[in-house]
Structures are given as structure tokens and as C-alpha cells.
Write a protein that holds these residues in place. Sequence first.
Motif, mmCIF file in Angstrom:
data_model
loop_
_atom_site.group_PDB
_atom_site.id
_atom_site.type_symbol
_atom_site.label_atom_id
_atom_site.label_comp_id
_atom_site.label_asym_id
_atom_site.label_seq_id
_atom_site.Cartn_x
_atom_site.Cartn_y
_atom_site.Cartn_z
ATOM 1 N N ALA A 5 0.824 -1.213 0.000
ATOM 2 C CA ALA A 5 0.000 0.000 0.000
ATOM 3 C C ALA A 5 0.855 1.259 0.000
ATOM 4 O O ALA A 5 1.851 1.345 0.711
ATOM 5 N N VAL A 6 0.440 2.221 -0.780
ATOM 6 C CA VAL A 6 1.127 3.507 -0.829
ATOM 7 C C VAL A 6 0.742 4.331 0.402
ATOM 8 O O VAL A 6 1.574 4.984 1.008
ATOM 9 N N ALA A 7 -0.530 4.275 0.773
ATOM 10 C CA ALA A 7 -1.013 5.018 1.946
ATOM 11 C C ALA A 7 -0.500 4.344 3.217
ATOM 12 O O ALA A 7 -0.261 3.136 3.238
#
Length: 96
Positions: free
Chosen positions: A51-53
Motif C-alpha cells: 500500500a502507498v497510503a
Amino acid sequence: ASVRINGKDKGVVWTKPFRVDITDGLKEGENDVIVEVTNSWFNRVAGDEMAVAPTKYTQTNVVLGNDFRGNAVSEITLESSGLLGPVTIQVAVEQK
């Protein structure tokens, strides 16, 4: 996956052969079969790693520098998940 037949809990299956005995839950005519499928632990942890977040859905000490195939996190391929095949009801034949 958790399985219910006509409201009766038949338990959870999490590995092959993914079969449950529903004999005592069946009735004449139409039956209500519910199969609830949960994603695999690998996919959940890998999804958090990829995940980027910064939101993480799991709390674990597992850190995937690589997946079990040796792929770097940037190359991880999630496993197929969900209800992937047909749901069938099979009649068992008693052997004498």
C-alpha cells in the motif's frame, strides 16, 4: 470460508479439500446455502506492505521484504482469492 445451510452453521474450511458435510442441514425442496469467503492472510499482509497510503489493516510482526517466492515487495503478485470454483453438492455413497 464459513458455510451455513438453512441457517445452520456448518463450520469453517480453510484448506483443501474445502468440503463440509451438510447432510443434517438439508431439507426437502429448496435449500439456502451461504458461503462467506475471507481473503488469505498472505494477501492481507502483502496488501499492507504494498500500500502507498500509511493505513495498515493488520497488526503483525511479519514484514515482507520478499514474498515466499523470493519476489521483492514491488513485484509481489497477490494470490487468487474469493470463491474461485463452482460450489457443488455431492452425494456420498456408503461403502459396505
